[in-house]
Motif scaffolding. Structure first.
Motif, short mmCIF file in Angstrom:
data_model
loop_
_atom_site.label_atom_id
_atom_site.label_comp_id
_atom_site.label_asym_id
_atom_site.label_seq_id
_atom_site.Cartn_x
_atom_site.Cartn_y
_atom_site.Cartn_z
N LYS A 120 1.72 2.45 -7.02
CA LYS A 120 1.17 1.70 -8.15
C LYS A 120 0.08 2.49 -8.88
CE LYS A 120 -0.22 -1.72 -5.47
NZ LYS A 120 0.17 -1.13 -4.17
N THR A 121 -0.90 2.97 -8.11
CA THR A 121 -2.01 3.72 -8.73
C THR A 121 -1.49 5.01 -9.36
OG1 THR A 121 -3.63 2.78 -7.22
CG2 THR A 121 -4.22 4.87 -8.26
N THR A 122 -0.59 5.69 -8.67
CA THR A 122 -0.06 6.95 -9.22
C THR A 122 0.65 6.69 -10.54
OG1 THR A 122 0.23 7.74 -6.96
CG2 THR A 122 1.40 8.95 -8.69
N ASN A 134 0.85 -1.19 0.00
CA ASN A 134 0.00 0.00 0.00
C ASN A 134 0.89 1.24 0.00
OD1 ASN A 134 -2.13 -1.71 2.32
ND2 ASN A 134 -2.57 -1.31 0.18
N GLY A 135 0.51 2.20 -0.84
CA GLY A 135 1.23 3.47 -0.84
C GLY A 135 2.55 3.45 -1.58
N GLN A 161 -9.02 1.35 -9.56
CA GLN A 161 -9.09 0.59 -8.31
C GLN A 161 -10.47 0.75 -7.68
OE1 GLN A 161 -5.81 1.60 -5.75
NE2 GLN A 161 -6.23 -0.05 -4.33
N1 LIG Z 1 -3.71 13.16 -5.01
C1 LIG Z 1 -2.80 12.92 -4.06
N2 LIG Z 1 -2.41 13.88 -3.21
C2 LIG Z 1 -1.47 13.64 -2.25
N3 LIG Z 1 -0.87 12.45 -2.07
C3 LIG Z 1 -1.24 11.44 -2.89
C4 LIG Z 1 -2.22 11.62 -3.91
N4 LIG Z 1 -2.36 10.43 -4.57
C5 LIG Z 1 -1.51 9.56 -3.97
N5 LIG Z 1 -0.85 10.17 -2.96
C6 LIG Z 1 0.18 9.55 -2.10
O1 LIG Z 1 1.15 8.93 -2.94
C7 LIG Z 1 1.60 7.70 -2.37
C8 LIG Z 1 1.36 6.58 -3.37
O2 LIG Z 1 -0.04 6.36 -3.48
P1 LIG Z 1 -0.67 5.30 -4.49
O3 LIG Z 1 -2.13 5.46 -4.41
O4 LIG Z 1 -0.01 5.48 -5.80
O5 LIG Z 1 -0.21 3.92 -3.84
P2 LIG Z 1 -0.64 2.43 -4.21
O6 LIG Z 1 0.63 1.65 -4.38
O7 LIG Z 1 -1.59 2.43 -5.33
O8 LIG Z 1 -1.34 1.94 -2.85
P3 LIG Z 1 -2.56 0.90 -2.61
O9 LIG Z 1 -1.97 -0.48 -2.65
O10 LIG Z 1 -3.03 1.25 -1.25
O11 LIG Z 1 -3.60 1.16 -3.67
C9 LIG Z 1 0.84 7.54 -1.07
O12 LIG Z 1 1.65 8.04 -0.02
C10 LIG Z 1 -0.38 8.42 -1.26
O13 LIG Z 1 -0.91 8.88 -0.05
#
Ligand SMILES: Nc1ncnc2c1ncn2[C@@H]1O[C@H](COP(=O)(O)OP(=O)(O)OP(=O)(O)O)[C@@H](O)[C@H]1O
Ligand SMILES: [Mg+2]
Length: 241
Positions: free
Chosen positions: A43-45, A39-40, A82
């Motif tokens: 990936k989504t970003t 998590n975090g 997601q």
């Molecule tokens: N719009 C935003 N504004 C500020 N911080 C953000 C934003 N989007 C993502 N983050 C931060 O960027 C980091 C990466 O987030 P992301 O959603 O890409 O992780 P992830 O790997 O997809 O996690 P998960 O497995 O929980 O879906 C995290 O610390 C998140 O809080």
């Protein structure tokens, strides 16, 4: 090799959070590439940067051989979010038709085919708001495929899907790849990671390691990918990152 996805030193910072922090990615035609990380980890970003929903802080992206952003290329890319992006007051088949139509590629025969692929033919006239989580997940996948994309970006597509359907999803992903479609799939489920052609281990916005599941396990001499991931993470921490 023709790369369908190429990024160079891609970064996305949200203030002090380095969500994506210098990622170089090269994914070839017909590959299933797994983005694996906790998590975090970003990936989504990373997926949202690829599809153009976020503007990079720096770095470059090429999809299907073209520099991004490029609207024509986006019309050849399917994205499964997601969180559900479905229209609650439309039926399954209306949602699929809508997503295809937005890209100017509505075809009722194909609409029915993708609905069958996710085994929703019996519920195709149900409103989304009346569906369970797993049924919505299947509809989202059908919508991502509705315009016959050449590149599919799937953000944790099997969350909330029962084990039997999960296996079906994966055999379907494989058959899509066999037709030359490229898939980038995020997950933190390691048995899914084993099914990918190649993996990128993400941690704190950086690629810790990349390779086939076998290569990554062998590099650390572990029997599972989970153990290999943890060892790469420990190494990165000891390396002062
Ligand atoms: N719009 C935003 N504004 C500020 N911080 C953000 C934003 N989007 C993502 N983050 C931060 O960027 C980091 C990466 O987030 P992301 O959603 O890409 O992780 P992830 O790997 O997809 O996690 P998960 O497995 O929980 O879906 C995290 O610390 C998140 O809080
Ligand atoms: Mg995510």
């Amino acid at each position: 090799m023709d790369f369908v996805v190429e990024t160079h030193d891609l970064r996305k910072y949200f203030g002090s959070i380095h969500a994506v922090d210098g990622v170089d990615l090269s994914v070839g035609r017909g590959e299933i590439y797994g983005l694996i990380g906790p998590n975090g980890s970003g990936k989504t970003t990373l997926i949202r940067l690829l599809i153009g929903l976020l503007r990079p802080t720096s770095g470059s992206i090429r999809l299907l051989g073209e520099d991004m952003p490029n609207k024509a290329i986006l019309a050849q890319t399917g994205y499964m979010t997601q969180a559900s992006a479905l229209y609650e007051e439309l039926t399954v088949r209306e949602n699929v038709a809508f997503f295809a139509d937005m890209c100017g590629k509505y075809d009722p025969t194909w609409r029915d085919e993708v609905i069958e692929l996710v085994n929703l033919q019996d519920r195709s006239r149900s409103l989304i708001r009346t569906l369970s989580g797993g049924l919505r997940q299947r509809t989202s996948l059908a919508c991502a495929l509705a315009h016959k994309p050449r590149l599919l970006l799937l953000d944790e597509p099997t969350v909330g899907v029962d084990p039997q359907l999960r296996a079906t999803f994966w055999s379907y992903f494989r058959s899509l790849a066999d037709t030359g479609i490229t898939l980038i799939i995020s997950s933190h489920v390691m048995d899914e990671a084993e099914r990918c052609d190649r993996l990128g281990f993400l941690r704190q916005g950086k690629l810790l390691a990349e390779g086939t599941p076998a290569v990554l396990r062998n590099q650390k001499g572990t029997t599972t990918l989970e153990e290999a991931f943890l060892q790469f993470a420990v190494e990165a921490t000891e390396g002062g990152e």
